[in-house]
Design an enzyme around this catalytic site. Structure first.
Site, PDB file in Angstrom:
ATOM      1  N   LYS A   1       0.890  -1.120   0.007  1.00  0.00           N
ATOM      2  CA  LYS A   1       0.115  -0.056   0.005  1.00  0.00           C
ATOM      3  C   LYS A   1       0.789   1.225  -0.062  1.00  0.00           C
ATOM      4  O   LYS A   1       0.484   2.218  -0.357  1.00  0.00           O
ATOM      5  CB  LYS A   1      -0.913  -0.024   1.048  1.00  0.00           C
ATOM      6  CG  LYS A   1      -0.404  -0.188   2.457  1.00  0.00           C
ATOM      7  CD  LYS A   1      -0.099   1.422   3.285  1.00  0.00           C
ATOM      8  CE  LYS A   1       0.639   1.126   4.537  1.00  0.00           C
ATOM      9  NZ  LYS A   1       0.700   2.312   5.226  1.00  0.00           N
TER      10      LYS A   1
ATOM     11  N   THR B   1      -3.610   5.370   3.501  1.00  0.00           N
ATOM     12  CA  THR B   1      -2.415   5.737   2.868  1.00  0.00           C
ATOM     13  C   THR B   1      -2.390   6.578   1.687  1.00  0.00           C
ATOM     14  O   THR B   1      -1.573   7.552   1.443  1.00  0.00           O
ATOM     15  CB  THR B   1      -1.498   4.653   2.874  1.00  0.00           C
ATOM     16  OG1 THR B   1      -1.715   3.754   4.126  1.00  0.00           O
ATOM     17  CG2 THR B   1      -0.087   5.207   2.683  1.00  0.00           C
TER      18      THR B   1
ATOM     19  N   VAL C   1      10.940   8.240   7.910  1.00  0.00           N
ATOM     20  CA  VAL C   1      11.183   7.029   7.106  1.00  0.00           C
ATOM     21  C   VAL C   1      10.025   6.933   6.247  1.00  0.00           C
ATOM     22  O   VAL C   1       9.028   6.952   6.834  1.00  0.00           O
ATOM     23  CB  VAL C   1      11.469   5.738   7.705  1.00  0.00           C
ATOM     24  CG1 VAL C   1      11.723   4.768   6.589  1.00  0.00           C
ATOM     25  CG2 VAL C   1      12.786   5.957   8.580  1.00  0.00           C
TER      26      VAL C   1
END
Length: 326
Positions: free
Chosen positions: A186, A243, A274
């Protein structure tokens, strides 16, 4: 119950705060300076500014001390999972382990459960915590729902019952591979969605990309042994939609900045966090190639990230593909 959370980034801190509402929690970081800053500031100023850390949440840079717990929860970036699991095996062997890392290991394309099996053994009591959840919202106590997946459904159900609360709802699943594939890929699709949004292609294009992205995730997961229905749940569709559409998504922001013409090093420096999709994309593309799984969106994102095609050209090439039966 005493829970040890390993990794004091945004998600690790958020989960520590969430579980500290009903349990004794210790939050560990390998960086002494980071722990000192958390103590001094009373908040994670770098990752979750403005959200107070309660005094009852224990902070430490000593892994052996933190490991004295009923549950280990590893929330490092995926690159830190192997070393952390190895250290925990030495400090407190046999302790139940959950990880909240998402992605494929760089250079090996291994899923997190494969890394853990190599470090702790195939029979280690363990599973993954994954699903649609932005750290900032979980840290604030806003409602969210996630999945605990493990090969042993009894293990998953036990920890769902132990950790479940009315703000962070947990659901048990025994499709470990499917949950991990959904959580990893994803992020690749979120980069693609960010590129499309940044190019101004509109909401119709975003919906098409999410739908076809889910098809890619499902094809890869099924090839790896996952169940198709897993990708209709929290670890699949739920995480993908969040997301790809949420403004808090780091991977979506990568795509938005790629669409602006920014270089990848500049993008990563600007993020300060990150973005697992960047490293995961190449591994997913390589794995799909070895398995013969058709993943055109992933290949397009890989081309943009490695600089072989521009963001605009990648989108145009996807749109120019021959029509197929859905």
């Amino acid at each position: 119950m005493r829970i040890a959370v390993f990794g004091a980034g945004a998600w690790g801190t958020a989960l520590a705060l969430a579980f500290a509402r009903g349990h004794q929690v210790v939050l560990w970081s390998r960086e002494s300076a980071e722990i000192a800053a958390l103590r001094a500031d009373g908040e994670n100023r770098r990752y979750l500014p403005g959200i107070p850390i309660p005094t009852e949440l224990e902070l430490t840079d000593s892994l052996p001390e933190a490991a004295k717990a009923d549950l280990h929860l590893v929330v490092t970036p995926l690159a830190g999972l192997r070393d952390t699991a190895r250290a925990l095996r030495a400090a407190a062997p046999g302790t139940p382990l959950l990880w909240a890392c998402k992605g494929l290991e760089a250079g090996t394309a291994k899923l997190p459960h494969q890394i853990v099996a190599e470090e702790l053994g195939e029979d280690a009591p363990c599973g993954v915590l994954t699903g649609p959840s932005f750290a900032a919202e979980v840290a604030k106590g806003l409602p969210a729902a996630v999945t605990v997946a493990a090969r042993d459904i009894g293990f998953a159900r036990h920890w769902v019952q132990a950790l479940h609360n009315n703000r962070l709802r947990l659901y048990a699943n025994d499709d470990l591979v499917g949950a991990e594939v959904g959580g990893a890929v994803k992020n690749v699709m979120a980069i693609a969605a960010g590129v499309a949004d940044g190019m101004g292609f509109g909401l119709n294009a975003r919906a098409a990309l999410i739908t076809r992205g889910l098809a890619e995730i499902t094809r890869l997961g099924v090839e790896l042994g996952a169940r198709r229905d897993t990708f209709m749940g929290l670890a699949g569709l739920g995480d993908l939609v969040l997301t790809c559409t949420g403004d808090l998504s780091r991977n979506r922001r990568v795509g938005l900045m790629l669409a602006e013409g920014k270089t990848l090093p500049d993008i990563l420096a600007a993020l300060g966090h990150v973005a697992e999709g960047v490293s995961t994309t190449h591994e997913v593309a390589a794995l799909a190639g070895r398995l013969g799984v058709d993943m055109p969106i992933t290949l397009a994102v890989d081309g943009v990230l490695n600089g072989t095609v521009s963001a605009r050209d990648a989108v145009e090439q996807l749109l120019a593909r021959d029509p197929k039966q859905e």
